[in-house]
Design an enzyme around this catalytic site. Structure first.
Site, PDB file in Angstrom:
ATOM      1  N   GLY A   1       0.797  -1.229   0.000  1.00  0.00           N
ATOM      2  CA  GLY A   1       0.000   0.000   0.000  1.00  0.00           C
ATOM      3  C   GLY A   1       0.822   1.268   0.000  1.00  0.00           C
TER       4      GLY A   1
ATOM      5  N   SER B   1       3.730  -0.730  -6.105  1.00  0.00           N
ATOM      6  CA  SER B   1       3.205  -1.845  -6.900  1.00  0.00           C
ATOM      7  C   SER B   1       3.454  -3.215  -6.291  1.00  0.00           C
ATOM      8  CB  SER B   1       3.784  -1.830  -8.317  1.00  0.00           C
ATOM      9  OG  SER B   1       3.272  -0.753  -8.988  1.00  0.00           O
TER      10      SER B   1
ATOM     11  N   ASP C   1       2.542  -0.750 -14.162  1.00  0.00           N
ATOM     12  CA  ASP C   1       3.112  -1.531 -13.067  1.00  0.00           C
ATOM     13  C   ASP C   1       3.484  -2.942 -13.524  1.00  0.00           C
ATOM     14  OD1 ASP C   1       2.269   0.742 -11.858  1.00  0.00           O
ATOM     15  OD2 ASP C   1       0.631  -0.178 -10.747  1.00  0.00           O
TER      16      ASP C   1
HETATM   17  C1  GLA Z   1      -1.252   3.004 -10.159  1.00  0.00           C
HETATM   18  C2  GLA Z   1      -1.730   2.222 -11.369  1.00  0.00           C
HETATM   19  C3  GLA Z   1      -0.864   2.528 -12.595  1.00  0.00           C
HETATM   20  C4  GLA Z   1      -0.742   4.033 -12.833  1.00  0.00           C
HETATM   21  C5  GLA Z   1      -0.362   4.739 -11.531  1.00  0.00           C
HETATM   22  C6  GLA Z   1      -0.372   6.234 -11.679  1.00  0.00           C
HETATM   23  O1  GLA Z   1       0.019   2.560  -9.798  1.00  0.00           O
HETATM   24  O2  GLA Z   1      -1.706   0.850 -11.105  1.00  0.00           O
HETATM   25  O3  GLA Z   1      -1.392   1.883 -13.718  1.00  0.00           O
HETATM   26  O4  GLA Z   1      -1.916   4.540 -13.365  1.00  0.00           O
HETATM   27  O5  GLA Z   1      -1.224   4.394 -10.459  1.00  0.00           O
HETATM   28  O6  GLA Z   1       0.582   6.648 -12.603  1.00  0.00           O
END
Ligand code: GLA
Length: 385
Positions: free
Chosen positions: A123, A127, A173
């Site tokens: 969190g 990612s 990500d």
């Molecule tokens: C999250 C989403 C990504 C991207 C970012 C912001 O990490 O999973 O796909 O949109 O936010 O850049």
């Protein structure tokens, strides 16, 4: 625990080790909230990984079991019943979504058990969920002998997140966790899904990640709201892609857009340009200009996209107050926002002093203890054994 400390995981398996894999988290240097807006993004993998050790099971029923060492939780999945997500199931849905994706391709999955450990902070906008999805996908490739192309695998994982977790994330990500390489940033054109590696080899600079320790939560609706505001703005601008919208178009055609849509559009259009410029200056080792673009990106995310928060702003302001003379080139919030981390480009020789100052100023201002770590562009998902 580092990637190579596999023994604690293997000891928890009841069957012989069949494979062990690792998939990294990521940090995005610039190009935020534009992966789902046809933009360019410039992330890299970090040296924190989800590691999985798996063994094949001989069971009458086709099933698999998962044990998380970090969360001290486990669950079982019936391999003949994976198609429907359970909204209350938490991290199990990431796993189930990837398994269902493989099965949809007609790939038969044997019964297996998996022990999972993650060093990606949860969190925190780094990612951890994409790393888990990609680690599961890599495990399945090993167990089944079916290898997907990098983009195929990333897209399968992204779909798991859309359909099983309910977060309409972009491709950044999962692409990064699959396709990143050591010492390189990953420039992704999110319109064509083509990518190239951009070297970051200078030993004079370092990437500093600072965790505000304010948890972000993408599933709470703000992320999806930003997406739909952008979609509706683009429709009103009568364009198919944000790549076809210029600042001049925005100035000339704002009338049909709501004030919120105008703000979102300003961010998207300027961030696409900033990211391209950032790549250009990075190729010339012009870290000063790169850092300036990071600050501009943060300001736009704070003011126009409105995904920052008080604590992230405080961290960026602290970095800015240390400034060039203290060894900071630039800093910005990274990832989805509303908490999580900032990323800063700093002078490698002064990184220790910068970390001390950021930690103490942040604690004085907010009462929260931040976590700081330096990372190099790391390797994407790979097989350990
Ligand atoms: C999250 C989403 C990504 C991207 C970012 C912001 O990490 O999973 O796909 O949109 O936010 O850049």
């Amino acid at each position: 625990m580092s990637v190579i400390e596999l023994e604690p995981l293997v000891r928890k398996l009841s069957s012989p080790l069949a494979t062990a894999v690792a998939a990294p988290g990521r940090v995005n240097l610039i190009g935020e909230h534009i992966d789902y807006n046809d933009g360019f993004v410039l992330p890299m993998a970090i040296q924190q990984y989800v590691v999985i050790a798996a063994g094949k099971l001989k069971t009458a029923k086709r099933c698999c079991s998962f044990k998380s060492l970090q969360l001290d939780e486990s669950f079982e999945l019936d391999l003949d019943n994976t198609a429907t997500p359970d909204p209350t199931a938490g991290w199990r849905n990431y796993v189930q979504g990837v398994i269902a994706g493989f099965q949809e391709l007609g790939i038969e999955i044997p019964s297996f058990e998996a022990v999972i450990h993650s060093t990606v902070p949860l969190g925190s906008g780094l990612s951890s969920s994409a790393a888990l999805e990609v680690a599961i996908a890599t495990t399945l490739e090993q167990l089944t002998g079916h290898t997907l192309t990098g983009p195929q695998k990333a897209l399968l994982c992204q779909r798991a997140e859309h359909e099983f977790v309910g977060v309409p994330c972009g491709i950044m990500d999962q692409f990064t966790s699959v396709l990143a390489t050591a010492n390189q940033l990953l420039l992704i054109d999110c319109q064509t899904q083509k990518f190239q590696h951009v070297p970051l080899e200078s030993t004079n600079v370092a990437i500093l990640i600072t965790n505000s320790n304010v948890k972000h939560q993408l599933a709470d609706g703000e992320y999806a709201k930003r997406r739909s505001e952008c979609d509706s703005a683009l429709k009103k601008l009568a364009q198919k892609s944000w790549r076809d919208v210029s600042q001049q178009d925005l100035d000339a055609q704002q009338h049909g857009l709501s004030p919120t849509e105008i703000n979102r559009s300003k961010h998207v259009v300027s961030e696409i340009q900033r990211t391209l410029q950032a790549v250009q200056v990075l190729r010339q080792n012009d870290f000063e200009t790169f850092g300036e673009l990071m600050y501009q990106s943060h300001n736009s995310l704070r003011d126009h996209y409105q995904v920052s928060c008080h604590e992230l702003d405080a961290l960026v302001e602290i970095a800015q107050s240390i400034g060039r003379s203290g060894g900071v080139y630039g800093s910005r919030m990274t990832g989805g926002g509303f908490g999580g981390c900032t990323v800063s480009l700093v002078d490698a020789n002064r990184a220790d002093a910068i970390v001390r100052r950021v930690m103490s100023d942040y604690q004085n201002q907010t009462g929260i203890v931040a976590d700081c770590f330096l990372t190099k562009p790391a390797r994407g998902a790979h097989v350990l054994k």
